[in-house]
Every structure is written in structure tokens, then in C-alpha cells.
Design a protein around this motif. Structure first.
Motif, PDB file in Angstrom:
ATOM      1  N   GLY A 195       0.934  -1.088   0.096  1.00  0.00           N
ATOM      2  CA  GLY A 195       0.048   0.073   0.037  1.00  0.00           C
ATOM      3  C   GLY A 195       0.835   1.290   0.043  1.00  0.00           C
ATOM      4  O   GLY A 195       0.544   2.272  -0.662  1.00  0.00           O
ATOM      5  N   THR A 196       2.018   1.120   0.782  1.00  0.00           N
ATOM      6  CA  THR A 196       2.736   2.380   0.613  1.00  0.00           C
ATOM      7  C   THR A 196       3.456   2.670  -0.673  1.00  0.00           C
ATOM      8  O   THR A 196       3.429   3.915  -1.002  1.00  0.00           O
ATOM      9  CB  THR A 196       3.982   2.077   1.610  1.00  0.00           C
ATOM     10  OG1 THR A 196       3.642   1.429   2.867  1.00  0.00           O
ATOM     11  CG2 THR A 196       4.892   3.229   1.962  1.00  0.00           C
ATOM     12  N   ALA A 230       2.160   5.292   6.811  1.00  0.00           N
ATOM     13  CA  ALA A 230       2.424   5.430   5.203  1.00  0.00           C
ATOM     14  C   ALA A 230       1.609   6.383   4.249  1.00  0.00           C
ATOM     15  O   ALA A 230       1.785   6.231   3.033  1.00  0.00           O
ATOM     16  CB  ALA A 230       1.831   3.775   5.071  1.00  0.00           C
ATOM     17  N   ASP A 245      -6.806   7.275   0.828  1.00  0.00           N
ATOM     18  CA  ASP A 245      -5.880   6.281   1.286  1.00  0.00           C
ATOM     19  C   ASP A 245      -7.082   5.417   1.994  1.00  0.00           C
ATOM     20  O   ASP A 245      -7.655   5.683   3.106  1.00  0.00           O
ATOM     21  CB  ASP A 245      -4.876   6.718   2.346  1.00  0.00           C
ATOM     22  CG  ASP A 245      -4.348   5.839   3.012  1.00  0.00           C
ATOM     23  OD1 ASP A 245      -4.495   4.309   2.759  1.00  0.00           O
ATOM     24  OD2 ASP A 245      -2.938   6.070   3.671  1.00  0.00           O
ATOM     25  N   GLU A 273      -7.183   1.019   4.961  1.00  0.00           N
ATOM     26  CA  GLU A 273      -7.941   0.468   5.839  1.00  0.00           C
ATOM     27  C   GLU A 273      -9.586   0.108   5.614  1.00  0.00           C
ATOM     28  O   GLU A 273     -10.249  -0.203   6.357  1.00  0.00           O
ATOM     29  CB  GLU A 273      -7.619   1.008   7.236  1.00  0.00           C
ATOM     30  CG  GLU A 273      -6.356   1.408   7.755  1.00  0.00           C
ATOM     31  CD  GLU A 273      -5.916   2.126   9.008  1.00  0.00           C
ATOM     32  OE1 GLU A 273      -7.062   2.669   9.488  1.00  0.00           O
ATOM     33  OE2 GLU A 273      -4.837   2.383   9.197  1.00  0.00           O
ATOM     34  N   SER A 310      -4.522  -1.744   0.808  1.00  0.00           N
ATOM     35  CA  SER A 310      -3.578  -2.571   1.176  1.00  0.00           C
ATOM     36  C   SER A 310      -3.952  -3.916   1.417  1.00  0.00           C
ATOM     37  O   SER A 310      -5.059  -4.260   1.958  1.00  0.00           O
ATOM     38  CB  SER A 310      -2.895  -1.993   2.379  1.00  0.00           C
ATOM     39  OG  SER A 310      -2.145  -2.851   3.322  1.00  0.00           O
ATOM     40  N   ASN A 315      -1.599  -5.824   3.338  1.00  0.00           N
ATOM     41  CA  ASN A 315      -0.649  -6.369   4.534  1.00  0.00           C
ATOM     42  C   ASN A 315      -1.434  -7.440   5.302  1.00  0.00           C
ATOM     43  O   ASN A 315      -2.650  -7.682   5.364  1.00  0.00           O
ATOM     44  CB  ASN A 315      -0.217  -5.059   5.051  1.00  0.00           C
ATOM     45  CG  ASN A 315       0.978  -5.268   5.882  1.00  0.00           C
ATOM     46  OD1 ASN A 315       1.441  -6.586   6.003  1.00  0.00           O
ATOM     47  ND2 ASN A 315       1.470  -4.109   6.472  1.00  0.00           N
ATOM     48  N   LYS A 358      -4.616  -6.388   7.527  1.00  0.00           N
ATOM     49  CA  LYS A 358      -5.687  -5.740   6.649  1.00  0.00           C
ATOM     50  C   LYS A 358      -6.966  -6.504   6.382  1.00  0.00           C
ATOM     51  O   LYS A 358      -6.970  -7.617   6.839  1.00  0.00           O
ATOM     52  CB  LYS A 358      -5.268  -5.074   5.449  1.00  0.00           C
ATOM     53  CG  LYS A 358      -4.133  -3.903   5.707  1.00  0.00           C
ATOM     54  CD  LYS A 358      -4.576  -2.855   6.272  1.00  0.00           C
ATOM     55  CE  LYS A 358      -3.615  -1.918   7.282  1.00  0.00           C
ATOM     56  NZ  LYS A 358      -2.600  -1.116   6.132  1.00  0.00           N
TER      57      LYS A 358
HETATM   58  C1  LIG Z   1      -1.757  -0.318   6.215  1.00  0.00           C
HETATM   59  C2  LIG Z   1      -1.520   1.055   5.706  1.00  0.00           C
HETATM   60  C3  LIG Z   1      -0.843   1.718   4.533  1.00  0.00           C
HETATM   61  C4  LIG Z   1       0.096   1.034   3.814  1.00  0.00           C
HETATM   62  O1  LIG Z   1      -0.125  -0.262   3.485  1.00  0.00           O
HETATM   63  P1  LIG Z   1       1.099  -1.111   3.432  1.00  0.00           P
HETATM   64  O2  LIG Z   1       0.730  -2.328   2.404  1.00  0.00           O
HETATM   65  O3  LIG Z   1       1.254  -1.815   4.855  1.00  0.00           O
HETATM   66  O4  LIG Z   1       2.307  -0.557   2.749  1.00  0.00           O
HETATM   67  C5  LIG Z   1      -1.208   2.932   4.100  1.00  0.00           C
HETATM   68  N1  LIG Z   1      -1.959   3.784   4.936  1.00  0.00           N
HETATM   69  C6  LIG Z   1      -2.730   3.358   5.840  1.00  0.00           C
HETATM   70  C7  LIG Z   1      -3.827   4.418   6.624  1.00  0.00           C
HETATM   71  C8  LIG Z   1      -2.426   2.196   6.410  1.00  0.00           C
HETATM   72  O5  LIG Z   1      -3.273   1.526   7.686  1.00  0.00           O
END
Ligand SMILES: *Cc1c(COP(=O)(O)O)cnc(C)c1O
Length: 414
Positions: free
Chosen positions: A59-60, A87, A163, A166, A187, A189, A192
């Protein structure tokens, strides 16, 4: 011995291995291939609105590439929600730009549209330049006041990067979050709504935007028989193996979202008569949170057992410490921390085998961003001091939630 209850653990559907096996059988063990295409297609159908999807390594990375595509570069400013995970804002600094933090409103805990407009006017007055992008966040899955944010963005003609890391599957006025702006970040991750072990995606407006993002996600290679580079690119594409997990996870996405909403319903019922504790809720019918994490706020008057012990000892493994990746804390206190009753509640739940976590500390209070401009109304800082995230993931059972609420009640001094 009762198993420890975590905030949100990955939960496999059983279909993931089929897609991964296919990748091995067909020799697509690379950052492209049928699973990547299939996963993007599944996501495209899910989010609707005629959007295109690029699957990425995180997600980053999606935030980073969206900013790049909005033309963010050295010396630029980007307006970003302060109440978020790092992020949302860190990639702004990767590009040599400056994050300008905007505080939240009390209904959704997300970017305050009124403060956003004040910030835009003030940045233009102070720097003579418009900020390059606006990054609102769907914190804990709660939809932002995205209609008002989009109206402000349109008035000043500034692109919006939502963004929705979440907020996968959350909706505002029935429309999927992440599809309102120029770009939407997802994301996958491990913690999530769904996971690809690690991964992310960018929701793009059309095929041209998708093509440009793909270009930068694969080292910005020009069309020659040899490697020719005229721009700086990144190695950000999702692997075909991770995308296989993603395809399996898409078969249970609705199930996961329904489960998170179910945990919310149960918390709401069980916490209804607990004085001094408030569960964060959709502000009205227009908001449809996925309740990725259920969050509560504790009245400062509420007395919790063990408050005298709160902040007495350095924690190990509270947030991200499990993998041994955190620096040891230099002191027991910082100049902005949750109230003692929150820390006492966190410790009481921890001792009962329950993971909980304070709300995310606002970025404008983070030492690393001490020099960044911030437009603040006190909302996120006040919430940070009184809030706690509770287990809400697909592995959390009804019995777990009854047990969690029992433990919360037991920790209160009556
Ligand atoms: C988890 C998250 C990200 C980034 O996602 P990753 O896949 O962990 O890099 C970005 N913004 C928010 C608000 C997040 O919670």
C-alpha cells in the motif's frame, strides 16, 4: 490455556493454494502473470465505477506512485490527514516534498473539510503555490466526508488520493471508498481486510492512468530492444504468487467485511450499558464502515485498575515489537501520550490475553514531522488520548468478544 486474541489476523479461505499451485505449474513465479491479471480483474469488478487497478508490492508503494503521478516533486507540498498511519505521509518525503497535516473532524475522525479549505488558502497565501495533492484517509475503515472533501478539491483543482488501505469495501452514499478521487490506495498487508501476505493496489481513473502507474512500477523502461531509461522508476509490481493469495482472498472478501460488521454489532450490544465507554459508530446512514478495527473511547473520569502502574515500565512488543523491529524507547513518556486509564486498560487486556492498541498517534505530533506545517483543531490529539482499538478480525469469535467485554468491565474500578 486460552489462545491470545489479536486485533486482526490474516485468515485464509482455502482457495489460495490452488492459485499458487497454478503459478508454479505454469512457471509464472515472477512479478507479473495470470494471477496478477486475475486479481486486478477481481478488484476492478469489486470496486466498480469503471476504474482500473494496478496490483503493487505494498500500500505504501501505491501512495508513493499516486503522488508521483500527481506530479509531486522536490519543494512541493501535499495536504495529508494527520490522524493516520505513517504510510499516508512518509512517501511524500520520499519525493522530496513536504507533508502539510490537516486535522480531523469529530464525526468520522477523518480529514476536516473546513480545515482543509483553510489550509489550502493559507498555503497559497504563504507560498504562492497550490499544494499538489490531497490525501484523506478512511481511518479504521470509517468513510471520510468525501463529498465535502471532493468539493473543496474541485474548487481549487487539486487531485485527491484516497488512502483506503484500511477501508476496503467501506462505502459513502453506496459508493466504494477509494473510487471518488484521482487515485485510491488499497493495502493487503497481513492485518488488513484481506491479505496477499504483503501487497497493495492503486485504483486508477482509466487505462491511460493505469499504464503510467505500471510504467513507474516496473523501473520506467522505455520501449527499446535494450534497457533505456529516461525517468526514475521503482520495482513495485506485485508478484504472481502474492496475487494468487489475493485471488483466494477475494472469494472471502464479503465474508470478512460482514464478519467485521458483525463484531461491531456485538460490541455495540455488549458495551451499550457500560458507562464511560463509547464505541465509534457510523455518523449517519450515508456512512457504511467496514469496521476494519472497532475502536472505543474512554471518558477521562473512568477509573481503571492499575493506573498507578501505567507507563512505569518500558513496553516490549506493544506495537510492531513482536518481530523485534522497533527501537528501544528512550524514555517512558513522550509529550503526547494516551491517558493513564487507556494504558491501564491496554495492560489489563494484555494480561488477559487480548491485544488492544491506542489509536494512531497523529503525524503532526510525531518528532520526525516536527518541522512540517500543520492545521490543527485539537480533534485527533484529543482522540489519541482517549481511544483504544479492539480485536475485530475474521478470527475473533462471538465468545471472544463476550470475553473481551467481560475483561473490559472487570478492569473498571466501580
Ligand atoms: C496499512 C496502511 C498503509 C500502507 O499499506 P502497506 O501495505 O502496509 O504498505 C497506508 N495507509 C494506511 C492508513 C494504512 O493503514
Amino acid at each position: 490455556m486460552k489462545q491470545r486474541i489479536y486485533l486482526c489476523l490474516a485468515h485464509m479461505s482455502g482457495n489460495e493454494q490452488k492459485f499458487i499451485q497454478e503459478a508454479f505449474d505454469t512457471n509464472w513465479v515472477v512479478p507479473l502473470g495470470p494471477n496478477v491479471n486475475g486479481f486486478e480483474q477481481d478488484l476492478k469488478e469489486y470496486v466498480g465505477e469503471n476504474k482500473e487497478i494496478v496490483a503493487l508490492s505494498a500500500g505504501t508503494a501505491a501512495v508513493h506512485l499516486a503522488l508521483l503521478a500527481c506530479g509531486v516533486g522536490p519543494g512541493d507540498e501535499v495536504l495529508v490527514q494527520s490522524f493516520t498511519f505513517c504510510a499516508s505521509s512518509h512517501p511524500i518525503t520520499y519525493l522530496g516534498a513536504t507533508p502539510v497535516f490537516v486535522d480531523s473532524e469529530n464525526d468520522t475522525w477523518n480529514m476536516d473539510p473546513v480545515l482543509l479549505e483553510e489550509a489550502i488558502k493559507d498555503r497559497i497565501a504563504k507560498t504562492g503555490k497550490k499544494p499538489k495533492a490531497i490525501v484523506p484517509v478512511y481511518l479504521y475503515g470509517m468513510p471520510a466526508k468525501i463529498d465535502e472533501i471532493m468539493a473543496v478539491a474541485a474548487k481549487y483543482d487539486i487531485p485527491v488520493i484516497e488512502d483506503a488501505a484500511e477501508g476496503l469495501g467501506s462505502r459513502f452514499d453506496g459508493q466504494v471508498c477509494g473510487t471518488f478521487g484521482e487515485y485510491g490506495v488499497l493495502s493487503f498487508n497481513g492485518n488488513k481486510m484481506i491479505t496477499t501476505s504483503g501487497g497493495g493496489a492503486l485504483i486508477c481513473a482509466d487505462a491511460d492512468a493505469k499504464k503510467e502507474i505500471m510504467f513507474y512500477a516496473t523501473q520506467a523502461r522505455e520501449n527499446y530492444p535494450y534497457y533505456q531509461h529516461e525517468r526514475i522508476g521503482y520495482n513495485y509490481r506485485m508478484s504472481n504468487i502474492c496475487a494468487g493469495i489475493g485471488r483466494g482472498q477475494m472469494t472471502v472478501l464479503d465474508e470478512h467485511i460482514n464478519h467485521h460488521k458483525h463484531t461491531y454489532e456485538l460490541y455495540k450490544e455488549l458495551l451499550a450499558d457500560v458507562e464511560g465507554i463509547t464505541l465509534h459508530d457510523n455518523p449517519s446512514e450515508r456512512y457504511d464502515s467496514n469496521f476494519w478495527l472497532n475502536t472505543i473511547t474512554l471518558s477521562p473520569e473512568l477509573r481503571v485498575k492499575g493506573e498507578d502502574m501505567a507507563y512505569e515500565a518500558a513496553v516490549s512488543g506493544a506495537v510492531g515489537g513482536a518481530a523485534g523491529v522497533t527501537h528501544a524507547a528512550e524514555s517512558l513518556h513522550t509529550d503526547c501520550e494516551p491517558n493513564r486509564n487507556i494504558e491501564a486498560m491496554r495492560m489489563a487486556l494484555d494480561a488477559a490475553g487480548i491485544e488492544s492498541r491506542p489509536l494512531w498517534k497523529p503525524m503532526h505530533k510525531q518528532p520526525v514531522y516536527k518541522d512540517a506545517p500543520a492545521y490543527v483543531n485539537g480533534v485527533s490529539e484529543a482522540l489519541f488520548k482517549v481511544g483504544l482499538c479492539l480485536p475485530s478480525g475474521p478470527c475473533v469469535t462471538d465468545d471472544d468478544i463476550r470475553y473481551i467485554v467481560e475483561q473490559i468491565k472487570a478492569a473498571i474500578v466501580r
